[in-house]
Enzyme design. Sequence first.
Site, PDB file in Angstrom:
ATOM      1  CG  MET A  38     -15.406 -18.898  23.327  1.00 14.12           C
ATOM      2  SD  MET A  38     -14.075 -20.142  22.368  1.00 14.12           S
ATOM      3  CE  MET A  38     -13.780 -21.266  23.544  1.00 14.12           C
ATOM      4  CB  CYS A  39     -13.932 -11.884  22.290  1.00 11.98           C
ATOM      5  SG  CYS A  39     -15.659 -11.771  22.728  1.00 11.98           S
ATOM      6  CG  HIS A  40     -14.157 -13.756  16.266  1.00  7.89           C
ATOM      7  ND1 HIS A  40     -15.407 -14.085  16.579  1.00  7.89           N
ATOM      8  CD2 HIS A  40     -13.682 -14.807  15.327  1.00  7.89           C
ATOM      9  CE1 HIS A  40     -15.730 -15.192  16.339  1.00  7.89           C
ATOM     10  NE2 HIS A  40     -14.649 -15.732  15.190  1.00  7.89           N
ATOM     11  CB  ILE A  54     -18.205  -9.112  24.234  1.00  6.57           C
ATOM     12  CG1 ILE A  54     -19.455 -10.385  23.930  1.00  6.57           C
ATOM     13  CG2 ILE A  54     -17.501  -9.610  25.219  1.00  6.57           C
ATOM     14  CD1 ILE A  54     -20.500 -10.526  25.053  1.00  6.57           C
ATOM     15  CD  GLU A  55     -15.676  -6.649  21.266  1.00  7.64           C
ATOM     16  OE1 GLU A  55     -14.766  -7.485  20.748  1.00  7.64           O
ATOM     17  OE2 GLU A  55     -17.090  -6.907  21.150  1.00  7.64           O
ATOM     18  CG  ASP A  93      -8.608   0.743  41.753  1.00  6.43           C
ATOM     19  OD1 ASP A  93      -8.231  -0.088  42.785  1.00  6.43           O
ATOM     20  OD2 ASP A  93      -7.704   1.307  41.111  1.00  6.43           O
TER      21      ASP A  93
END
Length: 162
Positions: free
Chosen positions: A76-78, A113-114, A128
Amino acid sequence: MADKLTHFNDQDRARMVDVTAKKVTARFARATGQIHMHPTTLQQITAGHIKKGDVLAVAQVSGIMAAKRTAELIPMCHLIPLTGVDIHFHDNGHDTITADAVVKTKHVTGVEIEALLAIQTTLLTIYDMCKAIDRGMVIDDVHLVEKDGGKSGHFIFAQPDN
């Protein structure tokens, strides 16, 4: 927290929020997180002895790449044109690396969110690159530290009372 969630339509199904009418403003978000490891793992990272290469340089680039691709991973992120992404590292000299990310844009929606995805990806990349010598690493305390811009204004993280 009584606000109605905006990611649901009138049928209570997921939707991408319509931001068409929102004003373009300068926005930024800062997120942080930690990765805990065996003390010898941190020593090997700081000494540059990890066989896969410069752990923090690779992690930094992976975090920047993640921020730029957030809309591909979080449904749902733009898609947001980012104007800046910066990631810094600090360690406690013993067994923990802290990563901090600042993400900026001049757009109609924020970049929280980014920034959070940048931190998660940065820390996962450290894991990792070092997992061959330390599978017991723990990622934690990932959270939004601060954000500004837009209708909701300025937010600063307040440590919850335990």
